[in-house]
Enzyme design. Sequence first.
Site, PDB file in Angstrom:
ATOM      1  N   LEU A 197      -5.122 -11.330  -3.710  1.00  0.00           N
ATOM      2  CA  LEU A 197      -6.475 -10.909  -4.093  1.00  0.00           C
ATOM      3  C   LEU A 197      -6.747  -9.502  -3.574  1.00  0.00           C
ATOM      4  CD1 LEU A 197      -8.400 -14.207  -3.170  1.00  0.00           C
ATOM      5  CD2 LEU A 197      -7.199 -13.648  -5.307  1.00  0.00           C
ATOM      6  N   CYS A 307      -5.278  -5.681   4.865  1.00  0.00           N
ATOM      7  CA  CYS A 307      -3.968  -6.264   4.554  1.00  0.00           C
ATOM      8  C   CYS A 307      -2.790  -5.322   4.707  1.00  0.00           C
ATOM      9  CB  CYS A 307      -4.010  -6.843   3.144  1.00  0.00           C
ATOM     10  SG  CYS A 307      -5.201  -8.184   3.015  1.00  0.00           S
TER      11      CYS A 307
HETATM   12  C1  UDX Z   1      -4.161  -5.479  -1.185  1.00  0.00           C
HETATM   13  C2  UDX Z   1      -3.225  -5.948  -2.279  1.00  0.00           C
HETATM   14  O1  UDX Z   1      -3.395  -5.155  -3.446  1.00  0.00           O
HETATM   15  C3  UDX Z   1      -3.537  -7.405  -2.625  1.00  0.00           C
HETATM   16  O2  UDX Z   1      -2.609  -7.871  -3.597  1.00  0.00           O
HETATM   17  C4  UDX Z   1      -3.401  -8.245  -1.359  1.00  0.00           C
HETATM   18  O3  UDX Z   1      -3.670  -9.609  -1.611  1.00  0.00           O
HETATM   19  C5  UDX Z   1      -4.353  -7.717  -0.292  1.00  0.00           C
HETATM   20  O4  UDX Z   1      -4.092  -6.336  -0.029  1.00  0.00           O
HETATM   21  P1  UDX Z   1      -6.629  -4.612  -0.986  1.00  0.00           P
HETATM   22  O5  UDX Z   1      -6.201  -4.264   0.397  1.00  0.00           O
HETATM   23  O6  UDX Z   1      -7.884  -5.351  -1.181  1.00  0.00           O
HETATM   24  O7  UDX Z   1      -5.460  -5.498  -1.709  1.00  0.00           O
HETATM   25  O8  UDX Z   1      -6.804  -3.242  -1.779  1.00  0.00           O
HETATM   26  P2  UDX Z   1      -5.928  -2.413  -2.805  1.00  0.00           P
HETATM   27  O9  UDX Z   1      -6.689  -2.275  -4.034  1.00  0.00           O
HETATM   28  O10 UDX Z   1      -4.552  -2.928  -2.886  1.00  0.00           O
HETATM   29  O11 UDX Z   1      -5.879  -0.963  -2.069  1.00  0.00           O
HETATM   30  C6  UDX Z   1      -5.276  -0.873  -0.793  1.00  0.00           C
HETATM   31  C7  UDX Z   1      -5.458   0.564  -0.303  1.00  0.00           C
HETATM   32  O12 UDX Z   1      -4.692   1.456  -1.117  1.00  0.00           O
HETATM   33  C8  UDX Z   1      -6.905   1.076  -0.373  1.00  0.00           C
HETATM   34  O13 UDX Z   1      -7.170   1.829   0.805  1.00  0.00           O
HETATM   35  C9  UDX Z   1      -6.907   1.983  -1.594  1.00  0.00           C
HETATM   36  O14 UDX Z   1      -7.866   3.023  -1.502  1.00  0.00           O
HETATM   37  C10 UDX Z   1      -5.503   2.537  -1.555  1.00  0.00           C
HETATM   38  N1  UDX Z   1      -4.995   2.991  -2.856  1.00  0.00           N
HETATM   39  C11 UDX Z   1      -4.838   2.088  -3.857  1.00  0.00           C
HETATM   40  C12 UDX Z   1      -4.649   4.332  -3.023  1.00  0.00           C
HETATM   41  O15 UDX Z   1      -4.795   5.133  -2.110  1.00  0.00           O
HETATM   42  N2  UDX Z   1      -4.151   4.732  -4.229  1.00  0.00           N
HETATM   43  C13 UDX Z   1      -3.963   3.857  -5.261  1.00  0.00           C
HETATM   44  O16 UDX Z   1      -3.502   4.273  -6.325  1.00  0.00           O
HETATM   45  C14 UDX Z   1      -4.329   2.497  -5.080  1.00  0.00           C
END
Ligand code: UDX
Length: 484
Positions: A197, A307
């Site tokens: 998630l 996470c």
């Molecule tokens: C993540 C995983 O995607 C999810 O599958 C798992 O269950 C939990 O951890 P989450 O931490 O909620 O989800 O956020 P996510 O949307 O994955 O982004 C994680 C981080 O990466 C954020 O800080 C976001 O800003 C950053 N990010 C994401 C980027 O810097 N660039 C991107 O292109 C995508």
Amino acid sequence: MAYKNFFIVLMTGIVHILYIYSTLSSSYQCNSVIRSQFLPIENPRIGIIGTGYVGLVTGACLAECGNTVICTDIDNVKINLLKKNIIPIYEPDLETLVIRNIEQERLLFSNDIEQTIYDADIIFIAVGTPAADNGSVNLNALYQVIDSIGKTIHKHLVIVIKSTVPVGTGARIRTYLENVHNIDPDLFCIVSNPEFLREGSAVHDFLEPDRLVIGIELDTSYDALYMIYKSILTSGVPCIVTNIATAELIKYACNAFLATKLSFINEIANICDATGAQVHTIAYAMGLDHRISPYFLKAGPGYGGCCFPKDTQALVHMARHYQVPMHTVQGAIDTNSTQHKVPVNKLLKIFNGEVNGKVIAILGLAFKANTDDIRCSPSILVIKQLQDLGATITAYDPKAMYTTAQLFPTVRYCSCAYEAVTDADAILIMTEWEEFRHLNLKRIASLVRQPIIIDARNILDSDQVYKHGFIYDGIGLGIIHESV
Ligand code: UDX
């Protein structure tokens, strides 16, 4: 000759079909339902222990799928709020889902963990498994639940581990229940059902997952899980049924790979800033290769959240425990540990290394858009760094100001972006909230003390920004700046 060619083609086709079948059967595609000695439980009584981001979403979505679910938590305040239809966390669509299923009496809340376990046929454990100081995983909350199960179990129980746990935890839980609590080995079965998630889209990700992963013990049933997830599985969602260790490691492998992908594009962006190359174009060109895909290639101030930081550290710790090097993920961790400094360094370069006494407006505090979560948010690290350098901070975030104010009471929190930028010497965009993409730049230009924007999410149109007279930079835009 024609017969010979026909025979060759026929044999090739047969071999190909056999290969596909053998591949599928070894990976336990659960669309080909596996039956075993446990009969499927019609309308199982489901208990969810832990009503945080994962547990509450799991409970509400399982109820939405037609199950009857009782959620419980050690935090009575949280449960009492939920009993009054007050949702303690922000997730799009979650409130609607919770209230609808409470009204239809499919979703209930209890303050009594032991009673919930006593009544349940299936228990989902969704408690926090935070990082410990040495990079390992703190399983105290998980084992508190296991002890409650050990004291309470009286009929067959399916124990589903939803929390993210190190490889081998499921096996150790079985040993613990059998040897410490003297539970009959046939009175329970352990299932690993990791969640994928994303905060800000957790409800969507639960109801429309890319795949389900179900780890089961040898020769036990996943029928109970099949019944629970039936409405999702019959919609065609791929389901991998495998052993518990594999299911546990799939979760870490996915998160660590995504984190590594981000650290990679962030390092490419940093090379862009040194060379005049443009990371947008590079990411686009990379993404056209279907093996890379265009997703998760947006350069920024580094990844945060509860996470990625925790799971990458845990995977490296696990690998070290088994004397297996994990240089790639350690590298991703090291890159991420300094990425938040990139936007600050850009500000320092513009101000000749001096931000003491400057007013810096920070737009965005949450670790990403559509959440109120500031855990490991780059914004938090940036505020600390700028305050240590003597800057005064104003801030605005649609959802995350209350939580941030607990950490930084001296920051001036504003009701909107325009208030935050008033009389600011520079603006730092740290979270990609949709409303920041559509800022009235003409109005912003009339409010700031100095027209400087550092866009750590690359969400503004640089042409528009220049048109309104700003000094502008992002992450990896290849813009070489002179000092002001
Ligand atoms: C993540 C995983 O995607 C999810 O599958 C798992 O269950 C939990 O951890 P989450 O931490 O909620 O989800 O956020 P996510 O949307 O994955 O982004 C994680 C981080 O990466 C954020 O800080 C976001 O800003 C950053 N990010 C994401 C980027 O810097 N660039 C991107 O292109 C995508």
